[in-house]
Design a protein around this motif. Structure first.
Motif, PDB file in Angstrom:
ATOM      1  N   VAL A   1       0.843  -1.201   0.000  1.00 22.69           N
ATOM      2  CA  VAL A   1       0.000   0.000   0.000  1.00 22.69           C
ATOM      3  C   VAL A   1       0.872   1.243   0.000  1.00 22.69           C
ATOM      4  CG1 VAL A   1      -1.729   1.297   1.310  1.00 22.69           C
ATOM      5  CG2 VAL A   1      -1.849  -1.214   1.215  1.00 22.69           C
ATOM      6  N   SER A   2       1.963   1.183   0.749  1.00 22.62           N
ATOM      7  CA  SER A   2       2.843   2.345   0.865  1.00 22.62           C
ATOM      8  C   SER A   2       4.285   1.923   1.082  1.00 22.62           C
ATOM      9  CB  SER A   2       2.393   3.255   2.009  1.00 22.62           C
ATOM     10  OG  SER A   2       2.589   2.614   3.258  1.00 22.62           O
ATOM     11  N   VAL A   3       5.181   2.879   0.805  1.00 21.83           N
ATOM     12  CA  VAL A   3       6.624   2.670   0.951  1.00 21.83           C
ATOM     13  C   VAL A   3       7.206   3.858   1.712  1.00 21.83           C
ATOM     14  CG1 VAL A   3       8.825   2.362  -0.240  1.00 21.83           C
ATOM     15  CG2 VAL A   3       6.716   1.420  -1.236  1.00 21.83           C
ATOM     16  N   THR A   4       7.976   3.556   2.757  1.00 20.27           N
ATOM     17  CA  THR A   4       8.656   4.597   3.525  1.00 20.27           C
ATOM     18  C   THR A   4      10.140   4.228   3.604  1.00 20.27           C
ATOM     19  OG1 THR A   4       6.666   4.826   4.891  1.00 20.27           O
ATOM     20  CG2 THR A   4       8.688   5.885   5.697  1.00 20.27           C
ATOM     21  N   ALA A   5      11.000   5.187   3.326  1.00 20.79           N
ATOM     22  CA  ALA A   5      12.435   4.875   3.307  1.00 20.79           C
ATOM     23  C   ALA A   5      13.259   5.983   3.947  1.00 20.79           C
ATOM     24  CB  ALA A   5      12.905   4.647   1.874  1.00 20.79           C
ATOM     25  N   VAL A   6      14.328   5.551   4.585  1.00 21.10           N
ATOM     26  CA  VAL A   6      15.328   6.473   5.138  1.00 21.10           C
ATOM     27  C   VAL A   6      16.682   6.042   4.598  1.00 21.10           C
ATOM     28  CG1 VAL A   6      16.455   7.330   7.224  1.00 21.10           C
ATOM     29  CG2 VAL A   6      13.999   6.820   7.247  1.00 21.10           C
ATOM     30  N   THR A   7      17.438   6.988   4.063  1.00 21.68           N
ATOM     31  CA  THR A   7      18.785   6.685   3.563  1.00 21.68           C
ATOM     32  C   THR A   7      19.800   7.603   4.216  1.00 21.68           C
ATOM     33  OG1 THR A   7      18.529   8.197   1.683  1.00 21.68           O
ATOM     34  CG2 THR A   7      17.955   5.875   1.314  1.00 21.68           C
ATOM     35  N   ASN A   8      21.025   7.123   4.291  1.00 19.81           N
ATOM     36  CA  ASN A   8      22.142   7.902   4.821  1.00 19.81           C
ATOM     37  C   ASN A   8      23.387   7.621   4.003  1.00 19.81           C
ATOM     38  OD1 ASN A   8      20.476   7.044   7.534  1.00 19.81           O
ATOM     39  ND2 ASN A   8      21.254   9.128   7.673  1.00 19.81           N
ATOM     40  N   THR A   9      24.328   8.531   4.100  1.00 25.65           N
ATOM     41  CA  THR A   9      25.670   8.293   3.579  1.00 25.65           C
ATOM     42  C   THR A   9      26.629   8.441   4.749  1.00 25.65           C
ATOM     43  OG1 THR A   9      25.055   9.178   1.408  1.00 25.65           O
ATOM     44  CG2 THR A   9      27.410   8.956   1.869  1.00 25.65           C
ATOM     45  N   PHE A  10      26.993   7.318   5.320  1.00 27.99           N
ATOM     46  CA  PHE A  10      27.879   7.318   6.475  1.00 27.99           C
ATOM     47  C   PHE A  10      29.346   7.470   6.075  1.00 27.99           C
ATOM     48  CE2 PHE A  10      24.555   4.481   8.729  1.00 27.99           C
ATOM     49  CZ  PHE A  10      23.847   5.608   9.141  1.00 27.99           C
ATOM     50  N   LYS A  11      29.654   7.207   4.797  1.00 29.30           N
ATOM     51  CA  LYS A  11      31.046   7.302   4.328  1.00 29.30           C
ATOM     52  C   LYS A  11      31.118   8.233   3.115  1.00 29.30           C
ATOM     53  CE  LYS A  11      31.001   2.746   4.204  1.00 29.30           C
ATOM     54  NZ  LYS A  11      31.280   1.297   4.126  1.00 29.30           N
ATOM     55  N   PRO A  12      30.855   9.522   3.320  1.00 29.68           N
ATOM     56  CA  PRO A  12      30.850  10.457   2.183  1.00 29.68           C
ATOM     57  C   PRO A  12      32.204  10.580   1.495  1.00 29.68           C
ATOM     58  CG  PRO A  12      30.794  11.655   4.272  1.00 29.68           C
ATOM     59  CD  PRO A  12      30.574  10.207   4.594  1.00 29.68           C
ATOM     60  N   GLU A  13      33.272  10.264   2.209  1.00 22.57           N
ATOM     61  CA  GLU A  13      34.600  10.328   1.594  1.00 22.57           C
ATOM     62  C   GLU A  13      34.775   9.218   0.548  1.00 22.57           C
ATOM     63  OE1 GLU A  13      34.910   7.492   5.015  1.00 22.57           O
ATOM     64  OE2 GLU A  13      33.905   9.410   4.617  1.00 22.57           O
ATOM     65  N   ILE A  14      33.975   8.155   0.651  1.00 21.75           N
ATOM     66  CA  ILE A  14      34.039   7.047  -0.307  1.00 21.75           C
ATOM     67  C   ILE A  14      32.882   7.117  -1.297  1.00 21.75           C
ATOM     68  CG2 ILE A  14      34.088   4.527  -0.591  1.00 21.75           C
ATOM     69  CD1 ILE A  14      35.172   4.308   2.242  1.00 21.75           C
ATOM     70  N   TYR A  15      31.676   7.441  -0.781  1.00 19.08           N
ATOM     71  CA  TYR A  15      30.466   7.449  -1.615  1.00 19.08           C
ATOM     72  C   TYR A  15      29.782   8.821  -1.562  1.00 19.08           C
ATOM     73  CZ  TYR A  15      31.438   2.524  -0.885  1.00 19.08           C
ATOM     74  OH  TYR A  15      32.065   1.304  -0.810  1.00 19.08           O
ATOM     75  N   PRO A  16      30.406   9.832  -2.175  1.00 14.59           N
ATOM     76  CA  PRO A  16      29.873  11.195  -2.074  1.00 14.59           C
ATOM     77  C   PRO A  16      28.571  11.430  -2.833  1.00 14.59           C
ATOM     78  CG  PRO A  16      31.714  11.133  -3.614  1.00 14.59           C
ATOM     79  CD  PRO A  16      31.657   9.783  -2.967  1.00 14.59           C
ATOM     80  N   LYS A  17      28.253  10.572  -3.796  1.00 15.13           N
ATOM     81  CA  LYS A  17      27.097  10.844  -4.667  1.00 15.13           C
ATOM     82  C   LYS A  17      25.879   9.980  -4.371  1.00 15.13           C
ATOM     83  CE  LYS A  17      30.027  12.217  -8.565  1.00 15.13           C
ATOM     84  NZ  LYS A  17      30.366  11.920  -9.993  1.00 15.13           N
TER      85      LYS A  17
END
Length: 355
Positions: free
Chosen positions: A219-235
């Motif tokens: 029925v629905s989708v809820t998501a939370v995202t983070n970038t804990f390693k911006p020095e490796i995965y900046p985008k």
């Protein structure tokens, strides 16, 4: 004359399926070269525009340089494959279908089907219009524990209806585990991959849950995202949690490039019991009034194919008829892309997305 009659009588299933590869940059592309003892597939061509990458594969696997093409149309015309395997970026899956489908060539892509719902709809339309098979390959489709979980929950008297499922998929991160440069370049690109861990590992739980729910959309989708390693995965994100609400059930998908070790395990809870898969074979089961039981299952016992190319070949030859919402199926993977698309929007807007 006897020899000619025997040759003519050979069944279609005995003839190898002519397959070609579209791209080599995916880290799973070596799989096809590590099955030289199998005779069900004949690799007739490889499209790869990166000449350096092609040269590396030629040397590593002792391949004939004549197999390689830098022009996709030319490769398809000259080699006449019955099927293609898409092992480039997720974004490039659409081009593979656009080129193959009008020629009546079947396609299997590496998970997920594609990076956006818009692309998925185009691919679905092409597959239906030209009546080709369009499969998506997940490693967890080979797991005996995945199929056993599905089978156990058919016994609703014992386990009850599914109420909650929790999926843990991922690893320390693509760079941390040492994937190749060509793979890392597009895997960490928000266009070529559509995201980071959310797409790379969120797709597993979405695929399996859709199978367990027999094709029901949440029925629905809820998501939370983070970038804990911006020095490796900046985008892109490296951490994602997705909650799927079905009204009478929930799924929690934990996709991560931050696990301390590789994970592909899941927990499924019914009204009166649970099934926990520790890996591809080891499982724990418990129902009301019973002690927890530990079992180990094998692909052979459950009829699970551990070689996706063999499975694809048998689908093409008509030896296997895919169930409508099974793990490889287009209908299942259209829902997977819809879930991932909604999850990306939810994470960006910080709001629940209703389908």
């Amino acid at each position: 004359m006897l020899f000619l009659n025997y040759s003519f009588a050979q069944s279609q299933e005995q003839i190898p399926v002519r397959m070609a590869m579209v791209g080599l940059s995916h880290g799973h592309s070596p799989w096809i070269f590590n099955r030289k003892d199998k005779t069900d597939v004949d690799l007739v061509g490889i499209y790869e525009p990166n000449r350096e990458l092609s040269a590396n594969y030629t040397k590593r696997y002792g391949l004939d340089p004549k197999l390689f093409y830098t022009d996709l149309d030319k490769m398809l015309e000259e080699t006449s494959p019955e099927a293609v395997l898409a092992f480039g970026s997720i974004f490039d899956h659409l081009e593979a279908v656009e080129k193959a489908a009008p020629r009546g060539i079947h396609v299997m892509v590496e998970k997920p089907l594609t990076y956006s719902l818009e692309q998925a709809l185009k691919m679905e339309n092409l597959a239906k219009k030209h009546q080709i098979h369009l499969l998506t390959n997940f490693e967890t489709s080979w797991y005996a524990s995945t199929e056993k979980t599905y089978q156990l929950f058919q016994d609703t008297d014992k386990f009850g209806e599914i109420r909650k499922a929790v999926f843990h998929h991922g690893h320390k991160g693509p760079k941390e585990i040492g994937v190749g440069k060509e793979f890392l370049d597009w895997l960490t690109d928000p266009i070529q991959n559509g995201g980071g861990a959310l797409i790379d590992f969120g797709c597993y739980g979405a695929n399996i849950m859709t199978y367990l729910m027999k094709g029901r959309r949440p029925v629905s989708v809820t998501a939370v995202t983070n970038t804990f390693k911006p020095e490796i995965y900046p985008k892109v994100d490296d951490e994602a949690t997705i909650i799927l609400d079905y009204g009478d059930a929930q799924a929690i998908i934990q996709a991560s490039w931050n696990w301390p070790f590789d994970r592909k395990d899941m927990e499924v809870y019914g009204e009166t019991g649970y099934v926990i898969s520790e890996d591809k074979s080891r499982m724990r089961l418990k129902t009301w009034g019973q002690d927890e039981e530990r079992i180990e299952v094998s692909p052979k016992d459950l009829g699970v194919f551990v070689d996706p190319f063999t499975y694809f070949a048998k689908v093409i030859r008509g030896e296997i008829k895919m169930e409508k919402h099974s793990l490889y199926s287009l209908s299942n993977n259209m829902i997977v892309v819809e879930i991932l698309d909604a999850a990306r929007k939810s994470a960006a807007s910080k709001q629940t997305v209703f389908l």
